[in-house]
Motif scaffolding. Structure first.
Motif, short mmCIF file in Angstrom:
data_model
loop_
_atom_site.label_atom_id
_atom_site.label_comp_id
_atom_site.label_asym_id
_atom_site.label_seq_id
_atom_site.Cartn_x
_atom_site.Cartn_y
_atom_site.Cartn_z
N LYS A 87 0.84 -1.26 0.02
CA LYS A 87 -0.08 0.13 0.03
C LYS A 87 0.83 1.31 0.00
N ILE A 88 2.04 1.18 0.81
CA ILE A 88 2.95 2.53 0.88
C ILE A 88 3.34 2.47 -0.64
N TRP A 89 3.80 1.70 -1.26
CA TRP A 89 4.25 1.79 -2.70
C TRP A 89 3.21 2.03 -3.74
N GLY A 90 1.93 1.53 -3.26
CA GLY A 90 0.97 2.27 -4.33
C GLY A 90 0.67 3.54 -4.27
N LEU A 91 0.74 4.02 -2.86
CA LEU A 91 0.71 5.46 -2.65
C LEU A 91 1.80 6.21 -3.44
N LEU A 92 2.85 5.78 -3.33
CA LEU A 92 4.01 6.28 -3.94
C LEU A 92 3.94 6.58 -5.51
N VAL A 93 3.12 5.68 -6.15
CA VAL A 93 3.04 5.61 -7.34
C VAL A 93 2.00 6.79 -7.67
N ASN A 94 0.80 6.78 -6.83
CA ASN A 94 -0.18 8.05 -6.99
C ASN A 94 0.37 9.19 -6.78
N TYR A 95 1.19 9.39 -5.79
CA TYR A 95 1.96 10.78 -5.49
C TYR A 95 2.92 11.04 -6.54
N SER A 96 3.49 10.09 -7.02
CA SER A 96 4.44 10.55 -8.15
C SER A 96 3.81 10.97 -9.24
#
Length: 318
Positions: free
Chosen positions: A76-85
């Protein structure tokens, strides 16, 4: 991350063969002593082993649930990183300009630099989380495409890359450089105070993603869970042949192996899931996520040279 439905039996034996060899030899010895040498005091009450099996199953279930929560949180953390990127790319291209909307080559190069530096941050964070464990234990089955800091060099100038890699925490230092660039742009009048704050908030989110990832990386599942689960599995596995030897005879050997393999597998599932950044086949696919972010941001810049996704290797997404 393993995505195929059927796991490799060879991979399962990689972890379990020593324990299974011990349980096999123990079962053979117990059978031989009880039936060939007629030693009748070797059996253990079935009810005692069954009670231990129930308790052990509950304990392993709790451990595996906790381990899966850690793995899923990492994803989930890296999924959020995709979104914020993606949000960062959009904000840089739409908000990072002066009020007149004048798009000079200097400003366009500045925007491109901000986006490329963020791609470098994503790759640096991937390597930073994985660097403590080299990818060598599975070379017979899995091949890692790349996991070195050299991956960030194409997105930075030579001097900047050397400066970043001289730091103890390269991804954090990249965010510091991003903040300095935003401040310089604000002072030059390229962005308003509101846009400066908005872009800075997105950078803070990247700090949060790194911090949450480091928390999982640096805080293992409490060691008593791992230690006592191994002890209990071996204690239970040692008692199993004694519980069935009198009733089943020679069939006690395959049955004991089957029961012990099940409990060993449950224990190993938790062991391999609790640390999602160890660069193993079942871990969070940081390489694929990093390449996805790189491709999305380059596409926002209207670049045609998009990266290729790393190939799936024997059912594993890297």
């Amino acid at each position: 991350m393993i995505v195929r439905r059927n796991l490799s039996f060879r991979q399962m034996l990689f972890y379990a063969w020593k324990s299974m060899l011990y349980f096999f030899l123990l079962s053979v010895i117990v059978y031989f002593l009880h039936h060939e040498l007629a030693i009748q005091k070797l059996s253990v009450p079935f009810e005692a082993v069954a009670t231990l099996s129930t308790a052990l199953a509950i304990f392993l279930g709790f451990k595996n649930n906790s381990a899966y929560d850690r793995w899923w949180e990492a994803r989930k953390i890296w999924g959020l990183l995709v979104n914020y990127s993606r949000a960062w790319g959009r904000e840089v291209l739409t908000l990072a300009g002066d009020e007149s909307g004048d798009a000079t080559p200097e400003k366009n190069e500045w925007r491109r630099r901000l986006i490329y530096r963020h791609i470098a941050f994503v790759h640096a964070l991937r390597v930073f989380l994985r660097q403590r464990r080299p990818y060598n234990k599975y070379q017979d089955e899995y091949v890692e495409t790349s996991n070195t800091y050299d991956d960030i060099r194409p997105f930075l100038t030579r001097d900047e890359a050397d400066e970043v890699l001289s730091k103890e925490n390269p991804p954090n230092y990249l965010l510091m450089i991003q903040g300095r660039e935003l401040l310089a742009a604000f002072q030059r009048g390229w962005i308003s105070d509101y846009r400066f704050v908005k872009l800075s908030e997105t950078l803070t989110e990247f700090n949060n993603h790194q911090g949450m990832s480091e928390r999982i990386k640096n805080t293992p599942l409490p060691r008593p869970y791992s230690y006592y689960s191994r002890v209990f599995v071996f204690l239970h596995g040692t008692l199993v042949p004694f519980a069935f030897v009198e009733v089943l005879g020679i069939f006690n050997i395959p049955l004991a192996l089957l029961i012990n393999f099940i409990f060993l597998s449950l224990d190993q599932i938790g062991e391999r899931t609790e640390d999602p950044f160890e660069n193993r086949p079942g871990d969070t696919p940081l390489t694929s996520i990093s390449v996805t972010i790189e491709g999305n941001l380059k596409e926002m810049l209207d670049e045609a040279d998009l990266p290729e996704m790393p190939p799936m290797v024997k059912g594993t997404v890297l």
